[in-house]
Design a protein around this motif. Structure first.
Motif, short mmCIF file in Angstrom:
data_model
loop_
_atom_site.label_atom_id
_atom_site.label_comp_id
_atom_site.label_asym_id
_atom_site.label_seq_id
_atom_site.Cartn_x
_atom_site.Cartn_y
_atom_site.Cartn_z
N GLY A 112 0.91 -1.16 0.04
CA GLY A 112 -0.05 -0.16 -0.19
C GLY A 112 0.88 1.15 -0.13
O GLY A 112 0.27 2.40 -0.44
N HIS A 113 2.06 1.10 0.43
CA HIS A 113 3.04 2.38 0.51
C HIS A 113 4.07 2.38 -0.36
O HIS A 113 5.09 3.04 -0.42
CB HIS A 113 3.46 2.42 1.88
CG HIS A 113 2.40 2.48 3.14
ND1 HIS A 113 1.63 3.72 2.96
CD2 HIS A 113 1.90 1.78 4.03
CE1 HIS A 113 0.63 3.49 3.91
NE2 HIS A 113 0.98 2.39 4.47
N CYS A 168 0.15 10.59 1.58
CA CYS A 168 -0.15 9.55 2.31
C CYS A 168 0.02 9.76 3.88
O CYS A 168 0.97 10.13 4.32
CB CYS A 168 0.35 8.13 1.86
SG CYS A 168 -0.08 6.81 2.47
N CYS A 198 1.56 7.70 5.65
CA CYS A 198 2.84 7.38 5.97
C CYS A 198 3.93 8.22 5.73
O CYS A 198 5.18 8.08 6.17
CB CYS A 198 3.19 5.89 5.18
SG CYS A 198 3.86 6.42 3.33
N GLN A 238 4.61 9.67 2.64
CA GLN A 238 5.13 9.53 1.24
C GLN A 238 4.03 10.40 0.54
O GLN A 238 2.86 10.88 0.92
CB GLN A 238 5.34 8.28 0.59
CG GLN A 238 6.59 7.71 1.25
CD GLN A 238 6.83 6.30 0.71
OE1 GLN A 238 7.85 6.04 0.00
NE2 GLN A 238 6.07 5.34 1.02
N CYS A 250 0.81 7.03 -2.80
CA CYS A 250 0.91 5.72 -2.61
C CYS A 250 -0.34 4.92 -3.15
O CYS A 250 -1.30 5.61 -2.95
CB CYS A 250 1.06 5.33 -0.93
SG CYS A 250 2.53 6.01 0.01
#
Ligand SMILES: [Zn+2]
Length: 304
Positions: free
Chosen positions: A162-163, A173, A175, A177, A180
């Motif tokens: 997912g990332h 995102c 996360c 980033q 993603c």
């Protein structure tokens, strides 16, 4: 009583719900207890402990064998610790949920990532020995059971597809980033593209599309194409015999498989290379009548 014959316990600590199962010899589910997942590490331990108490009450079994726990986040299975776990409120530090739950319940606790646990459950329920499980839930993640063995990875991050950034111009995102894959292919992405309140968004979208709503067909096909990207990615990375779609979105059942298989066939139309790999033929959806993640959690420890 040997370890194989003892009643095992599995707990799936999801983003919104905590489901515990007591599993007898032969994999039969003897009791199920559902609770709302609270926020905060101490609260999550307390809820999981209460679920075990209730399973003990319902089965009349002390349940002193292995207690397997599946939880979203980055898990160090060896230490029974978790980090980057949103609903535990732990982001940078490691929380020793295994030790904490062992102290609370007196059981031997084994912890793993929830998608890893679900993949083990799918393998046990379907009898498939070589599969990648792709979970379309709040986020997007995969787990691989290859030749019968769960692949966790050196840092426990195997399958965190997912990332993988796929769109430099995409959205930020959680996360950290940008663009993603899970910002396009996940239950949250679907809910944003097709909001619904009365029924789950995936159900609303697939029903509207099946009824011929032109906009719904567009949204469904675009979503299916991004899921197909995820399927192509895992297939080209590890070449599993089967790819099983699961998570909340997979509750729509075979309609999801059909839409993604169609997208995969379209993507392969101009590529004899991709066509030869028969990606549509490898696709399945998870059985919807079995709590695969909790069942898989109950198997943790026995597969090590
Ligand atoms: Zn990300």
């Amino acid at each position: 009583m040997s370890a194989e014959r003892a009643t095992r316990v599995g707990i799936d600590i999801g983003a919104t719900k905590t489901l515990g199962v007591a599993v007898g010899p032969g994999g039969r589910v003897l009791a199920e207890v559902l609770a709302t997942t609270p926020t905060g590490a101490e609260e999550v331990v307390a809820t999981a402990g209460a679920v075990v108490d209730e399973l003990r009450a319902r089965t009349g079994d002390p349940l002193t064998g292995t207690l397997g726990v599946g939880i979203p986040g980055l898990v160090d299975a060896g230490r029974g610790a978790v980090t980057h776990a949103v609903n535990l409120g732990v982001d940078d530090e490691w929380f020793p949920i295994g030790d904490r739950l062992a102290r609370r319940t007196g059981a031997r606790v084994v912890v793993d990532n929830d998608v890893n646990a679900a993949a083990l459950g799918v393998a046990a329920v379907t009898g498939l020995r070589d599969l990648v499980y792709v979970s379309l839930g709040t986020g997007l993640a995969a787990a691989a059971v290859l030749d019968g063995h769960l692949r966790r990875g050196a840092a426990g991050a195997a399958g965190e597809i997912g990332h993988i950034p796929v769109d430099p111009a995409g959205r930020r995102c959680q996360c950290g980033q940008t663009g993603c894959l899970e910002t396009e292919a996940s239950g949250s992405a679907l809910a944003e593209a097709w909001p619904a309140t009365d029924v789950p968004p995936a159900q609303a979208l697939f029903e509207a599309a099946a009824a011929g709503d032109v906009k719904a067909v567009q949204v469904r096909d675009r979503f299916a194409a991004r899921v197909a990207d995820a399927v192509r990615l895992v297939t080209l990375a590890v070449d599993p015999a089967h790819v099983v779609l699961g998570g909340g979105v997979a509750q729509v059942g075979d309609r999801l498989r059909v839409a993604v298989a169609h997208a995969l066939a379209e993507q392969a139309a101009g590529s004899p290379f991709l066509r030869a790999l028969d990606l549509p033929g490898r696709l399945r959806t998870v059985p919807t009548d079995v709590p695969v993640a909790a069942l898989g959690a109950s198997l943790l420890g026995s597969e090590r």
